[in-house]
Design an enzyme around this catalytic site. Structure first.
Site, short mmCIF file in Angstrom:
data_model
loop_
_atom_site.label_atom_id
_atom_site.label_comp_id
_atom_site.label_asym_id
_atom_site.label_seq_id
_atom_site.Cartn_x
_atom_site.Cartn_y
_atom_site.Cartn_z
N HIS A 166 68.22 63.30 -1.14
CA HIS A 166 67.54 64.24 -1.44
C HIS A 166 68.56 66.26 -2.22
CE1 HIS A 166 68.18 68.19 1.41
NE2 HIS A 166 69.00 69.06 0.63
N HIS A 170 65.62 67.91 -5.47
CA HIS A 170 65.82 68.91 -5.50
C HIS A 170 65.16 69.23 -7.19
CE1 HIS A 170 67.06 71.73 -1.90
NE2 HIS A 170 68.22 71.01 -1.81
N TYR A 181 63.73 80.18 -3.46
CA TYR A 181 64.71 79.52 -2.33
C TYR A 181 65.40 80.02 -1.64
CZ TYR A 181 68.55 75.67 -0.40
OH TYR A 181 69.82 75.47 -0.19
#
Length: 348
Positions: A166, A170, A181
């Site tokens: 994960h 990013h 974001y």
């Protein structure tokens, strides 16, 4: 191109806020560290999306990893404890981080032909044992940083392969679409990391869609915590329900979209909607999720036309277009459309 990239951590601030409000000291310290890193990222330029006009770098890139140990300090990057090709050491966290970086590299290289996180052979750096009982893990724009957890609510953050995948994902988003974001684009940013984080684990275990658990952070919650993970792609909103953590707030449908200014507009909350769309697509197509559903999501992220401010509808339309471009069988694109419609997102 350089941009001020966001601070992306696996534990949402609303979880740490609740723990801190209840007097959990590790959460108080972790929130303070996260705030400091967030401020630093806002003021520091990091590598951003590649220039679409830049020439492609051809050929496979060798995997190169460096693991460092912060020794429970808050000083980065720490002392080097394992380099590429070195034998395992006695520190389990070092070895888990090393292996997790390798598994993430493998998915992107072998399934999608990507040359590391930046598609230009970036060395994968990580620091373990950051801080004292630090309850988080994050990508800082150039490296992974892992806390040990407090042992009461959270365990060692190097122990979850999907968490490592994960956070490194990013970085892939940082070097491609650079999704902003906040709000829906931020929720897509988080969802893409959940998707590829799950695919990293599935690819490493050679699981098909039926064998996969579709959880993010399975095994991270300490014994006694009422929950199975941080998030569920199969059933958003069901990952945990604990007096200390609260209840998983993720929606699975657009009608339940949470409007809030917390968590950068609910990026860790509303990501449940595109997460579930991906799960529905992958399970409808069957087989290995990285082969068709994952390929569509990867193409959408990397084709260079996705705006940084993309909302759910924009992204959904792009996935349908990517499916039509990649797979001549029209039923694949139709299944993409149906998966988004099930979560309330129309592609028009």
């Amino acid at each position: 191109m350089t941009v001020a990239a966001p601070h992306c951590a696996i534990i949402p601030p609303f979880i740490l806020d609740k723990l801190a409000d209840d007097g959990h000291e590790p959460a108080v310290r972790s929130l303070a560290l996260d705030a400091a890193h967030r401020d630093a990222r806002r003021s520091t330029a990091t590598a951003g999306p590649a220039d679409p006009a830049a020439p492609a770098v051809l050929g496979a890139a060798p995997l190169e990893r460096v693991i460092r140990d912060a020794r429970h300090t808050e000083t980065l990057p720490g002392r080097t404890v394992r380099r590429e090709g070195a034998v395992p050491v006695s520190d389990r966290s070092v070895n888990q981080a090393y292996d997790g970086l390798g598994s993430t590299f493998a998915l992107f290289a072998e399934a999608y032909g990507r040359r590391s996180i930046d598609d230009a052979g970036l060395r994968l750096d990580a620091t373990v044992h950051y801080g004292h009982s630090y309850d988080n893990a994050f990508w800082d724009g150039s490296r992974m940083v892992f806390g040990d957890g407090d042992g009461v609510i959270f365990g060692d953050f190097t122990g979850c392969l999907d968490v490592i995948g994960h956070e490194l994902s990013h970085g892939v988003t940082q070097f491609t679409a650079g999704l902003e974001y906040h709000g829906q684009s931020g929720a897509l940013n988080e969802s893409l990391s959940d998707v590829f984080g799950s695919l990293v684990k599935q690819y490493a275990l050679r699981q098909d869609c039926e064998q996969a658990d579709w959880l993010i952070g399975a095994g991270l919650l300490a014994p006694g915590v009422h929950g199975v993970a941080l998030r569920s792609m199969r059933a958003p909103g069901t990952a945990y329900d604990d007096p200390r953590l609260g209840k998983d707030p993720q929606p699975a449908h657009l009608r339940d979209y949470v409007r809030t200014e917390q968590d950068a507009g609910g990026v860790h909350i509303n990501s449940g909607i595109p997460n579930h769309a991906f799960y529905l697509l992958a399970t409808a197509l069957g087989g290995h999720a990285w082969e068709r559903a994952g390929q569509i999501w990867y193409d959408t992220l990397t084709h260079g036309r996705l705006p940084a401010t993309a909302d759910f509808t924009t992204f959904a339309r792009a996935t349908v277009a990517a499916a039509r471009s990649r797979f001549p069988d029209e039923t694949v694109a139709n299944t993409v459309t149906a998966s988004w419609a099930t979560v309330g997102v129309s592609v028009g």
